[in-house]
Design a protein around this motif. Sequence first.
Motif, short mmCIF file in Angstrom:
data_model
loop_
_atom_site.label_atom_id
_atom_site.label_comp_id
_atom_site.label_asym_id
_atom_site.label_seq_id
_atom_site.Cartn_x
_atom_site.Cartn_y
_atom_site.Cartn_z
N ALA A 23 9.28 5.60 11.46
CA ALA A 23 8.18 4.95 12.18
C ALA A 23 6.88 5.18 11.42
CB ALA A 23 8.08 5.52 13.59
N ALA A 24 6.13 4.09 11.22
CA ALA A 24 4.88 4.16 10.46
C ALA A 24 3.69 3.93 11.38
CB ALA A 24 4.89 3.12 9.36
N SER A 25 2.62 4.61 11.09
CA SER A 25 1.37 4.39 11.81
C SER A 25 0.21 4.50 10.82
CB SER A 25 1.20 5.40 12.94
OG SER A 25 1.17 6.72 12.43
N GLY A 26 -0.90 3.93 11.20
CA GLY A 26 -2.06 3.99 10.32
C GLY A 26 -2.47 2.60 9.87
N ARG A 27 -2.22 2.32 8.62
CA ARG A 27 -2.64 1.04 8.06
C ARG A 27 -1.66 -0.08 8.43
NH1 ARG A 27 -6.26 1.86 3.76
NH2 ARG A 27 -7.60 3.61 4.37
N THR A 28 -1.96 -1.29 8.04
CA THR A 28 -1.12 -2.44 8.35
C THR A 28 0.23 -2.30 7.67
OG1 THR A 28 -3.11 -3.80 8.49
CG2 THR A 28 -1.00 -4.94 8.31
N PHE A 29 1.26 -2.21 8.50
CA PHE A 29 2.60 -1.91 8.00
C PHE A 29 3.09 -2.93 6.99
CE2 PHE A 29 6.56 0.16 8.03
CZ PHE A 29 7.59 -0.74 8.28
N ASN A 30 2.85 -4.21 7.25
CA ASN A 30 3.42 -5.21 6.35
C ASN A 30 2.61 -5.39 5.06
OD1 ASN A 30 1.29 -6.61 7.40
ND2 ASN A 30 2.51 -8.15 8.44
N ASN A 31 1.68 -4.52 4.79
CA ASN A 31 1.05 -4.46 3.48
C ASN A 31 1.85 -3.61 2.50
OD1 ASN A 31 -1.09 -6.07 4.19
ND2 ASN A 31 -2.54 -4.39 4.45
N TYR A 32 2.87 -2.91 3.03
CA TYR A 32 3.56 -1.91 2.25
C TYR A 32 5.03 -2.23 2.07
CZ TYR A 32 -0.60 0.92 3.02
OH TYR A 32 -1.88 1.37 3.03
N ALA A 33 5.48 -2.12 0.82
CA ALA A 33 6.92 -2.02 0.59
C ALA A 33 7.37 -0.66 1.12
CB ALA A 33 7.22 -2.12 -0.90
N MET A 34 8.60 -0.60 1.58
CA MET A 34 9.14 0.64 2.13
C MET A 34 10.40 1.04 1.38
SD MET A 34 6.99 1.40 4.49
CE MET A 34 7.88 2.77 5.24
N SER A 52 11.10 -5.18 0.53
CA SER A 52 9.79 -5.78 0.29
C SER A 52 8.95 -5.82 1.57
CB SER A 52 9.97 -7.19 -0.26
OG SER A 52 10.62 -8.01 0.71
N ARG A 53 7.70 -6.18 1.41
CA ARG A 53 6.78 -6.18 2.55
C ARG A 53 7.24 -7.11 3.66
NH1 ARG A 53 1.42 -7.30 -0.82
NH2 ARG A 53 2.96 -8.45 -2.01
N SER A 54 7.78 -8.25 3.31
CA SER A 54 8.22 -9.21 4.32
C SER A 54 9.62 -8.93 4.82
CB SER A 54 8.17 -10.62 3.74
OG SER A 54 9.16 -10.76 2.72
#
Length: 123
Positions: A23-34, A52-54
């Motif tokens: 689970a991610a919090s903070g900045r806009t999640f879909n700006n980041y590859a995971m 990828s981000r999408s």
Amino acid sequence: QVQLVESGGGLVQAGGSLRLSCAASGRTFNNYAMGWFRQAPGKEREFAAAISRSGSSTTYADSVKGRFTISRDNVKNTVYLQMNSLKPEDTAVYSCAARNGGWTATKRAWDYWGQGTQVTVSS
């Protein structure tokens, strides 16, 4: 800043399955590859999978290809790792990571890391 919290680890018999969540919090999640990385006892941290981000593109290490599936939910700000047909050699601490931009297998290129969750596979 992005905060990442993993869950879902545990003890499983060889051949079994587990699903990890991050689970991610903070900045806009879909700006980041995971990505998911793992570190076995006495070994260096290694790349396992990335998305990828999408969510339209994924990649896997050869050691997990065909057994693990990475996915993400950009509404829930969560990335998953479905692990099937687990082997004792999959035993490791699994950590998720976030990278602003595209994914890479180079661990030092990732921007944020979770604390990790232990996965133990018994034979």
